[in-house]
Design a protein around this motif. Structure first.
Motif, PDB file in Angstrom:
ATOM      1  N   ASP A   1       0.852  -1.090  -0.158  1.00 45.40           N
ATOM      2  CA  ASP A   1       0.095   0.182   0.153  1.00 45.40           C
ATOM      3  C   ASP A   1       0.601   1.392   0.166  1.00 45.40           C
ATOM      4  O   ASP A   1       0.507   2.162  -0.725  1.00 45.40           O
ATOM      5  N   ASP A   2       2.032   1.273   0.730  1.00 49.10           N
ATOM      6  CA  ASP A   2       2.775   2.235   0.610  1.00 49.10           C
ATOM      7  C   ASP A   2       3.294   2.705  -0.619  1.00 49.10           C
ATOM      8  O   ASP A   2       3.471   3.963  -0.748  1.00 49.10           O
ATOM      9  N   MET A   3       3.585   1.829  -1.368  1.00 46.50           N
ATOM     10  CA  MET A   3       4.268   2.078  -2.830  1.00 46.50           C
ATOM     11  C   MET A   3       3.050   2.954  -3.409  1.00 46.50           C
ATOM     12  O   MET A   3       3.556   3.936  -4.203  1.00 46.50           O
ATOM     13  N   VAL A   4       1.912   2.549  -3.571  1.00 48.04           N
ATOM     14  CA  VAL A   4       0.928   3.069  -4.222  1.00 48.04           C
ATOM     15  C   VAL A   4       0.709   4.594  -3.607  1.00 48.04           C
ATOM     16  O   VAL A   4       0.551   5.552  -4.563  1.00 48.04           O
ATOM     17  N   GLN A   5       0.686   4.676  -2.411  1.00 50.08           N
ATOM     18  CA  GLN A   5       0.578   5.943  -1.679  1.00 50.08           C
ATOM     19  C   GLN A   5       1.734   6.950  -2.250  1.00 50.08           C
ATOM     20  O   GLN A   5       1.340   8.191  -2.287  1.00 50.08           O
ATOM     21  N   ARG A   6       2.711   6.302  -2.179  1.00 49.79           N
ATOM     22  CA  ARG A   6       3.979   7.509  -2.606  1.00 49.79           C
ATOM     23  C   ARG A   6       4.009   7.899  -3.952  1.00 49.79           C
ATOM     24  O   ARG A   6       4.249   8.837  -4.176  1.00 49.79           O
ATOM     25  N   LEU A   7       3.527   6.667  -4.803  1.00 53.34           N
ATOM     26  CA  LEU A   7       3.280   7.065  -6.159  1.00 53.34           C
ATOM     27  C   LEU A   7       2.308   7.977  -6.546  1.00 53.34           C
ATOM     28  O   LEU A   7       2.418   9.032  -7.456  1.00 53.34           O
ATOM     29  N   GLU A   8       1.261   7.978  -5.912  1.00 48.18           N
ATOM     30  CA  GLU A   8       0.135   9.026  -5.990  1.00 48.18           C
ATOM     31  C   GLU A   8       0.470  10.465  -5.554  1.00 48.18           C
ATOM     32  O   GLU A   8       0.279  11.566  -6.265  1.00 48.18           O
ATOM     33  N   GLU A   9       1.399  10.269  -4.426  1.00 49.61           N
ATOM     34  CA  GLU A   9       1.830  11.830  -4.138  1.00 49.61           C
ATOM     35  C   GLU A   9       2.708  12.303  -5.117  1.00 49.61           C
ATOM     36  O   GLU A   9       2.837  13.539  -5.359  1.00 49.61           O
ATOM     37  N   LEU A  10       3.322  11.450  -5.718  1.00 47.62           N
ATOM     38  CA  LEU A  10       4.512  11.769  -6.736  1.00 47.62           C
ATOM     39  C   LEU A  10       3.887  12.264  -7.938  1.00 47.62           C
ATOM     40  O   LEU A  10       4.092  13.430  -8.592  1.00 47.62           O
ATOM     41  N   GLN A  11       2.723  11.724  -8.215  1.00 46.21           N
ATOM     42  CA  GLN A  11       1.898  12.123  -9.202  1.00 46.21           C
ATOM     43  C   GLN A  11       1.393  13.485  -9.256  1.00 46.21           C
ATOM     44  O   GLN A  11       1.250  14.073 -10.196  1.00 46.21           O
ATOM     45  N   GLN A  12       0.875  13.667  -8.088  1.00 47.98           N
ATOM     46  CA  GLN A  12       0.244  14.954  -7.809  1.00 47.98           C
ATOM     47  C   GLN A  12       1.457  16.221  -7.899  1.00 47.98           C
ATOM     48  O   GLN A  12       1.164  16.988  -8.180  1.00 47.98           O
ATOM     49  N   ALA A  13       2.817  15.699  -7.424  1.00 47.40           N
ATOM     50  CA  ALA A  13       3.713  16.928  -7.576  1.00 47.40           C
ATOM     51  C   ALA A  13       4.111  16.978  -8.871  1.00 47.40           C
ATOM     52  O   ALA A  13       4.373  17.902  -9.360  1.00 47.40           O
ATOM     53  N   ILE A  14       4.140  15.962  -9.707  1.00 45.19           N
ATOM     54  CA  ILE A  14       4.390  16.130 -11.261  1.00 45.19           C
ATOM     55  C   ILE A  14       3.162  16.818 -11.854  1.00 45.19           C
ATOM     56  O   ILE A  14       3.532  17.656 -12.605  1.00 45.19           O
TER      57      ILE A  14
END
Length: 342
Positions: free
Chosen positions: A315-328
């Motif tokens: 779950d942590d992987m998906v959460q961090r990727l979603e945060e990265l997606q928002q930053a991008i």
């Protein structure tokens, strides 16, 4: 009754008998002038050359001569070979023209060591190489052969004497350039020794910093923190030349680490100041830095594979990727809003 002897009478030679002191002085003078040639002549005129039988000459074999002299045939042959080498070069007569008891004019003592080798090891391939190296260095082969035959003594001298250790270091550096096997052995020794690894790392860092300063001073180019390569301003290049001259004036054994660090830090700060002082250059620096970061991030994601996503999912992987997606997404929005209007 006390008998008083005339001191002069003690040294006066007896009629018909050679004074021992005069005899010693004569022999000493002959040896002082000619060195080993004095004894080599005795061998050359008394030992028959190879290929001659006892019937052809009154001379004796080296073995017989050694027995009469009370020494080894090997020692006799070393004098024999020295004379032979000198005869081949025309410095002394060949054996065949000499007869027992014959005296001739001998070369100077200083020349003797050029032809005489006191050790049998000199005749081996290894000994020949050492002899040639000694000649190239301008020293007597006997000295180099003696050291080569006693490595324990060499080790003791290196451990005890800094100047000997420096000479050994210089010799190893000269040899390692043409000896790949020695290069590999030294590299392994360094890799396995923590103190040497640290020392190499320290010296490598100092060399890199000096190289940075040298690039500015000699090539007139600077490298910015973001990686741009630019022409150095005249005043910045002049400052680099000043630091480089200070580094070049250091003694060979002097530690360059502190001086290299000072020069490097000074030039790095001046490069940053140069970039910040030029608005156009400052913008270009930021653009270059952004592209560099973007390329690194892109490369990381391109190397990712998701064939085994079921095995690595968290779950942590998906959460961090979603945060990265928002930053991008925010980054893209900011850049689009700053884009020039058509």
């Amino acid at each position: 009754m006390t008998v008083v002897l005339d001191p002069s009478a003690q040294s006066a030679p007896i009629q018909g008998v050679l004074d021992p002191i005069s005899c010693d002085a004569r022999d000493f003078g002959a040896y002082a002038r000619t060195g080993g040639w004095t004894f080599a002549l005795k061998v050359a005129r008394s030992v028959r050359p190879g290929g001659q039988s006892a019937d052809e000459t009154p001379k004796v074999s080296a073995k017989e001569f050694a027995e009469l002299a009370g020494c080894s045939p090997e020692r006799v042959m070393r004098y024999y070979k020295a004379w032979d080498r000198a005869a081949d070069e025309g410095l002394v007569p060949h054996f065949e023209v000499l007869v027992p008891g014959q005296d001739i004019e001998l070369p100077d003592a200083e020349v003797w060591q050029t032809y005489y080798v006191s050790r049998s090891s000199a005749s081996s391939e290894r000994g020949s190489a050492i002899t040639e190296a000694a000649a190239a260095e301008g020293i007597r082969p006997t000295k180099a052969l003696e050291v080569a035959e006693n490595p324990t003594a060499l080790r003791a001298a290196i451990l005890a004497d800094p100047s000997t250790a420096q000479a050994a270091r210089a010799a190893l550096l000269d040899r390692v350039k043409e000896d790949p096997a020695l290069q590999a052995e030294l590299a392994r020794d360094i890799a396995r020794t923590d103190e040497l690894k640290k020392a190499v790392a320290t010296e490598t860092r100092a060399a890199d910093r000096i190289g940075y300063v040298r690039q500015i001073a000699e090539k007139g180019q600077i490298r910015t923190p973001a990686g741009q390569t630019l022409d150095a301003p005249a005043e910045l290049r002049s400052e680099a030349e000043r630091h480089l001259s200070l580094l070049d004036e250091l003694d060979e054994g002097e530690d360059t680490g502190e001086w290299a660090t000072e020069a490097y830090d000074t030039m790095k700060n001046l490069v940053v100041e140069t970039v910040e002082a030029d608005p156009e250059l400052r913008v270009q620096e930021r653009r270059t830095k952004f592209y560099s970061s973007l390329q690194k991030a892109t490369k990381v994601f391109e190397e990712l594979t998701f064939d085994d996503a079921d095995d690595i999912y968290e779950d942590d992987m998906v959460q961090r990727l979603e945060e990265l997606q928002q930053a991008i997404g925010s980054c893209i929005t900011a850049l689009r809003s700053a884009a020039p209007r058509p």
